[in-house]
Design an enzyme around this catalytic site. Structure first.
Site, PDB file in Angstrom:
ATOM      1  N   GLU A   1       5.738  -1.048  -2.575  1.00  0.00           N
ATOM      2  CA  GLU A   1       5.925  -1.558  -3.773  1.00  0.00           C
ATOM      3  C   GLU A   1       5.742  -2.962  -3.999  1.00  0.00           C
ATOM      4  O   GLU A   1       6.412  -4.072  -3.353  1.00  0.00           O
ATOM      5  CB  GLU A   1       7.297  -1.215  -4.561  1.00  0.00           C
ATOM      6  CG  GLU A   1       7.645  -1.710  -5.760  1.00  0.00           C
ATOM      7  CD  GLU A   1       8.898  -1.522  -6.471  1.00  0.00           C
ATOM      8  OE1 GLU A   1       9.238  -1.581  -7.583  1.00  0.00           O
ATOM      9  OE2 GLU A   1       9.880  -0.935  -5.650  1.00  0.00           O
TER      10      GLU A   1
ATOM     11  N   GLU B   1       1.686  -6.967  10.136  1.00  0.00           N
ATOM     12  CA  GLU B   1       1.804  -6.640  11.600  1.00  0.00           C
ATOM     13  C   GLU B   1       0.547  -5.240  11.856  1.00  0.00           C
ATOM     14  O   GLU B   1       0.608  -4.381  11.270  1.00  0.00           O
ATOM     15  CB  GLU B   1       2.561  -6.290  12.371  1.00  0.00           C
ATOM     16  CG  GLU B   1       2.556  -5.991  14.082  1.00  0.00           C
ATOM     17  CD  GLU B   1       3.979  -5.673  14.971  1.00  0.00           C
ATOM     18  OE1 GLU B   1       3.856  -5.871  16.030  1.00  0.00           O
ATOM     19  OE2 GLU B   1       4.816  -5.257  13.979  1.00  0.00           O
TER      20      GLU B   1
ATOM     21  N   HIS C   1      10.097   3.412   0.298  1.00  0.00           N
ATOM     22  CA  HIS C   1       9.392   2.346  -0.048  1.00  0.00           C
ATOM     23  C   HIS C   1      10.023   1.056   0.298  1.00  0.00           C
ATOM     24  O   HIS C   1      11.268   0.827   0.626  1.00  0.00           O
ATOM     25  CB  HIS C   1       8.698   2.309  -1.427  1.00  0.00           C
ATOM     26  CG  HIS C   1       9.691   1.841  -2.578  1.00  0.00           C
ATOM     27  ND1 HIS C   1      10.476   2.821  -3.353  1.00  0.00           N
ATOM     28  CD2 HIS C   1      10.394   0.843  -2.980  1.00  0.00           C
ATOM     29  CE1 HIS C   1      11.153   2.343  -4.330  1.00  0.00           C
ATOM     30  NE2 HIS C   1      11.196   0.848  -3.900  1.00  0.00           N
TER      31      HIS C   1
ATOM     32  N   HIS D   1       8.196  -9.018   8.504  1.00  0.00           N
ATOM     33  CA  HIS D   1       6.733  -8.344   8.111  1.00  0.00           C
ATOM     34  C   HIS D   1       6.681  -6.725   7.905  1.00  0.00           C
ATOM     35  O   HIS D   1       7.771  -6.051   7.986  1.00  0.00           O
ATOM     36  CB  HIS D   1       5.875  -8.659   9.480  1.00  0.00           C
ATOM     37  CG  HIS D   1       6.581  -7.720  10.665  1.00  0.00           C
ATOM     38  ND1 HIS D   1       7.103  -8.455  11.568  1.00  0.00           N
ATOM     39  CD2 HIS D   1       6.314  -6.634  10.973  1.00  0.00           C
ATOM     40  CE1 HIS D   1       7.446  -7.547  12.347  1.00  0.00           C
ATOM     41  NE2 HIS D   1       6.819  -6.581  12.207  1.00  0.00           N
TER      42      HIS D   1
END
Length: 327
Positions: free
Chosen positions: A241, A314, A179, A268
């Site tokens: 997360e 994005e 994550h 990003h």
């Protein structure tokens, strides 16, 4: 290619961070078991992009021919010359007053052995496995000082206090890019954005009222699949997360750093979609905020949404659906 869009086809493709020296950074992430799956060079603009991910035999995205048909990649952005600038530093997102992005997280087979291997190779730690009260997680430091959380893929692992972790070896080929963590001001607004606009599912919620924060893990389970009913998410790749500290939503002046204003660091997250134009039309119909619409500027093959905290998201075409390369 389909003329409509279905969020069941969306993927949390990558997280982008800026790096000072790509040789040092690629070496670190390869030591963590990742492979360089794609490199894009833009000499006219004086930057390169390195996409790394897990390609081991058990990796969920193994065999996907398109870089943008995968989940859990890390994109390293290198602007030429930073490696020779002694004064250049990235913002790792964890120091005031520029907190925002928190860390990426790698799930490993045997956490004690994995941490020992990193330490033996000379890499530093923000938190070693045995430090503090939380003995089941560690935070390594990459060459730029970004935090890399290390967790176990073994359900119920007690980490430093687990007798089953003693005397075993680790295999980086079994690791997962689990994550990416970002801090959010208003959990309700952020959850609504990532679920209703981007189509993610909530996999797990961790509430810590004594410490006054909650954690929310979101992602794309994939078409025909469900979120884990037991709440165990360490075996997944490509989750997001959200960390919410109680009370920030009530402070009008409170802001997190998006990583793209100075000092820069995190750039990003990226979601790949089945039909780029249809997805962007859907986002428009949902009154999403934009950093860059698909029609803006010279790059007509990428768009950037803004989440409620101003983090950039994005949006790119999943090449499996278009049948042609994005770049």
């Amino acid at each position: 290619m389909a003329t409509t869009t279905n969020t069941n086809n969306y993927k949390f493709n990558h997280s982008m961070i800026r790096v000072k020296d790509p040789k040092a950074s690629v070496k670190f992430y390869e030591f963590l078991g990742m492979s360089l799956v794609k490199k894009l060079e833009f000499p006219e603009s004086k930057f390169d992009l390195y996409f790394l991910g897990y390609d081991g035999a058990g990796a969920p995205s193994r065999g996907n021919s398109s870089t943008f048909d995968r989940q859990g990649l890390i994109e390293l952005t290198h602007n030429y010359g930073t490696e020779d600038d002694a004064a250049y530093r990235v913002n790792n997102g964890n120091a005031e007053p520029h907190r925002g992005f928190g860390h990426v997280c790698v799930a490993v087979d045997h956490i004690r052995a994995a941490c020992r291997r990193l330490e033996d190779a000379g890499y530093g730690f923000q938190k070693r496995l045995a430090d503090g009260r939380m003995k089941h997680i560690a935070f390594a430091l990459d060459p730029d000082g970004y935090w890399v959380e290390i967790i176990s893929r073994r359900p119920g692992s007690k980490g430093a206090d687990d007798p089953e972790e003693q005397g075993v070896e680790t295999d980086p080929g079994t690791y997962r890019m689990n994550h990416t963590m970002i801090r959010v001001k208003d959990a309700e607004k952020s959850l609504r954005f990532y679920q209703e606009v981007l189509g993610m599912s909530l996999f797990r919620t961790v509430e810590q009222p004594a410490a006054k924060f909650n954690l929310y893990f979101l992602g794309y389970p994939g078409a025909g699949k469900e979120v884990p009913r037991d709440g165990f998410t360490a075996d997944y790749e490509g989750l997001l997360e959200l960390t919410w500290n109680y009370g920030t939503e009530k402070d009008e002046a409170f802001r997190y750093h998006d990583g793209n204003s100075e000092p820069q660091g995190f750039g990003h997250i990226c979601v790949s979609v089945d039909n780029l134009e249809a997805a962007c039309s859907r986002f428009e119909s949902l009154n999403a905020s934009w950093k860059k619409r698909l029609t803006d500027g010279r790059m007509k093959n990428v768009a950037f949404l803004l989440d409620p905290d101003g983090y950039w998201v994005e949006i790119v075409q999943n090449e499996r659906f278009s049948g042609k390369d994005n770049f």
